[in-house]
Design a protein around this motif. Structure first.
Motif, PDB file in Angstrom:
ATOM      1  N   LEU A 119       0.834  -1.198   0.000  1.00  0.00           N
ATOM      2  CA  LEU A 119       0.000   0.000   0.000  1.00  0.00           C
ATOM      3  C   LEU A 119       0.869   1.249   0.000  1.00  0.00           C
ATOM      4  O   LEU A 119       1.994   1.252   0.530  1.00  0.00           O
ATOM      5  CB  LEU A 119      -0.950   0.005   1.189  1.00  0.00           C
ATOM      6  CG  LEU A 119      -0.373   0.219   2.593  1.00  0.00           C
ATOM      7  CD1 LEU A 119      -0.242   1.700   2.954  1.00  0.00           C
ATOM      8  CD2 LEU A 119      -1.260  -0.476   3.629  1.00  0.00           C
ATOM      9  N   THR A 120       0.341   2.305  -0.599  1.00  0.00           N
ATOM     10  CA  THR A 120       0.982   3.627  -0.592  1.00  0.00           C
ATOM     11  C   THR A 120      -0.083   4.674  -0.341  1.00  0.00           C
ATOM     12  O   THR A 120      -1.117   4.672  -1.007  1.00  0.00           O
ATOM     13  CB  THR A 120       1.695   3.915  -1.922  1.00  0.00           C
ATOM     14  OG1 THR A 120       2.724   2.953  -2.136  1.00  0.00           O
ATOM     15  CG2 THR A 120       2.320   5.311  -1.891  1.00  0.00           C
ATOM     16  N   VAL A 121       0.167   5.555   0.602  1.00  0.00           N
ATOM     17  CA  VAL A 121      -0.686   6.714   0.852  1.00  0.00           C
ATOM     18  C   VAL A 121       0.178   7.947   0.597  1.00  0.00           C
ATOM     19  O   VAL A 121       1.230   8.116   1.214  1.00  0.00           O
ATOM     20  CB  VAL A 121      -1.237   6.720   2.291  1.00  0.00           C
ATOM     21  CG1 VAL A 121      -2.163   7.910   2.495  1.00  0.00           C
ATOM     22  CG2 VAL A 121      -1.971   5.425   2.591  1.00  0.00           C
ATOM     23  N   LYS A 134       4.123   3.966   3.263  1.00  0.00           N
ATOM     24  CA  LYS A 134       4.112   2.676   2.575  1.00  0.00           C
ATOM     25  C   LYS A 134       4.099   1.523   3.572  1.00  0.00           C
ATOM     26  O   LYS A 134       4.530   1.675   4.719  1.00  0.00           O
ATOM     27  CB  LYS A 134       5.343   2.551   1.668  1.00  0.00           C
ATOM     28  CG  LYS A 134       5.441   3.630   0.622  1.00  0.00           C
ATOM     29  CD  LYS A 134       6.619   3.430  -0.307  1.00  0.00           C
ATOM     30  CE  LYS A 134       6.663   4.539  -1.344  1.00  0.00           C
ATOM     31  NZ  LYS A 134       7.689   4.301  -2.380  1.00  0.00           N
ATOM     32  N   LYS A 135       3.604   0.393   3.058  1.00  0.00           N
ATOM     33  CA  LYS A 135       3.677  -0.843   3.822  1.00  0.00           C
ATOM     34  C   LYS A 135       3.757  -1.986   2.822  1.00  0.00           C
ATOM     35  O   LYS A 135       2.976  -2.017   1.863  1.00  0.00           O
ATOM     36  CB  LYS A 135       2.470  -1.011   4.741  1.00  0.00           C
ATOM     37  CG  LYS A 135       2.590  -2.179   5.699  1.00  0.00           C
ATOM     38  CD  LYS A 135       1.455  -2.212   6.699  1.00  0.00           C
ATOM     39  CE  LYS A 135       1.648  -3.360   7.682  1.00  0.00           C
ATOM     40  NZ  LYS A 135       0.545  -3.460   8.666  1.00  0.00           N
ATOM     41  N   SER A 158      -6.677  -4.879   9.261  1.00  0.00           N
ATOM     42  CA  SER A 158      -6.643  -4.012  10.448  1.00  0.00           C
ATOM     43  C   SER A 158      -5.943  -2.678  10.196  1.00  0.00           C
ATOM     44  O   SER A 158      -5.990  -1.792  11.064  1.00  0.00           O
ATOM     45  CB  SER A 158      -5.954  -4.744  11.608  1.00  0.00           C
ATOM     46  OG  SER A 158      -4.646  -5.136  11.237  1.00  0.00           O
ATOM     47  N   ASP A 159      -5.305  -2.519   9.031  1.00  0.00           N
ATOM     48  CA  ASP A 159      -4.705  -1.224   8.678  1.00  0.00           C
ATOM     49  C   ASP A 159      -5.742  -0.227   8.191  1.00  0.00           C
ATOM     50  O   ASP A 159      -5.439   0.953   7.999  1.00  0.00           O
ATOM     51  CB  ASP A 159      -3.647  -1.394   7.590  1.00  0.00           C
ATOM     52  CG  ASP A 159      -2.430  -2.169   8.056  1.00  0.00           C
ATOM     53  OD1 ASP A 159      -1.816  -2.866   7.219  1.00  0.00           O
ATOM     54  OD2 ASP A 159      -2.097  -2.088   9.258  1.00  0.00           O
ATOM     55  N   SER A 160      -6.954  -0.680   7.963  1.00  0.00           N
ATOM     56  CA  SER A 160      -8.021   0.204   7.495  1.00  0.00           C
ATOM     57  C   SER A 160      -8.260   1.300   8.524  1.00  0.00           C
ATOM     58  O   SER A 160      -8.583   1.019   9.690  1.00  0.00           O
ATOM     59  CB  SER A 160      -9.310  -0.584   7.269  1.00  0.00           C
ATOM     60  OG  SER A 160      -9.134  -1.575   6.282  1.00  0.00           O
TER      61      SER A 160
END
Lengths: 113, 115
Positions: free
Chosen positions: B19-21, B77-78, B84-86
């Motif tokens: 994921l990338t924010v 990033k992950k 549970s990262d939501s």
């Protein structure tokens, strides 16, 4: 440690009423902050304090007042509540200004009708 | 004006995928950048910060962020997302106002990890 605690969790006010949002921290932090969070708008700083007896305005201070008589407590006062003050309010604290790891309370959801 | 921008209101990713924010910043001088996470009905929690040094910063819960000076970005990033990262993620930057230094937050990005 309880960290940062806020009361009440929820409150409904009528237009023109007043209330105080309470904030207490038990981490002996000098710096404390009040933010409001509106949907899609992020957090806006209302007031902050760098120590007991010292407070200053943030980005959106109008309609609010604060005091800091002790290190632990930083109450936020709303005078003459208006619908525009409907928001979620968060109190936060940090040990040092430069570190900026802020610890947040659980928030107070306020509705003014 | 010193600020941060989060160009995506919503990011969806499948569990197990990276994921990338995204976050971009605009500051004068050297930036102090932060990521916070907010779970439903909770206050914000600190994830990580960049002050100086290595451009890849590691934080809590397996998250990391990459500082890119040329692109003025600080993306979170992950490698492998969990349901549970939501949560709602906020980027923040330190700004100077008179004698004080404060945090300015972005508008937030809602991350949803799909099972």
């Amino acid at each position: 440690n309880a960290g940062v605690t806020q009361t009440p969790k929820f409150r409904i006010l009528k237009i023109g009423q007043s209330m105080t949002l309470q904030c207490t921290q038990d981490m002996n932090h000098n710096y404390m902050y009040w933010y409001r969070q509106d949907p899609g708008m992020g957090l806006k700083l209302i007031y902050y304090s760098v120590g007991a007896g010292i407070t200053d305005k943030g980005e959106v201070p109008n309609g609010y007042n604060v005091s800091r008589s002790t290190t632990e407590d930083f109450p936020l006062r709303l005078e003459l509540a208006a619908p525009s003050q409907t928001s979620v309010y968060f109190c936060a604290s940090s040990r040092r200004q430069s570190s900026y790891e802020q610890y947040f309370g659980p928030g107070t959801r306020l509705t003014v009708t | 004006a010193q600020s941060v921008a989060q160009p995506e209101d919503q990011v969806n990713v499948a569990e197990g995928n990276p994921l990338t924010v995204k976050c971009t910043y605009s500051v004068s001088g050297n930036p102090y950048l932060f990521w916070y996470v907010q779970y439903p009905n909770r206050g914000l929690q600190f994830l990580l910060k960049y002050i100086t040094g290595d451009n890849l910063v590691k934080g809590s819960y397996g998250f990391e962020a990459e500082f890119n000076k040329s692109q003025t970005s600080f993306h979170l990033k992950k490698p492998s997302a969990l349901v549970s990262d939501s949560a709602l993620y906020f980027c923040a930057v330190r700004v100077s106002s008179g004698s004080a230094r404060q945090l300015t937050f972005g508008s937030g990005t809602q991350l949803t990890v799909l099972p």
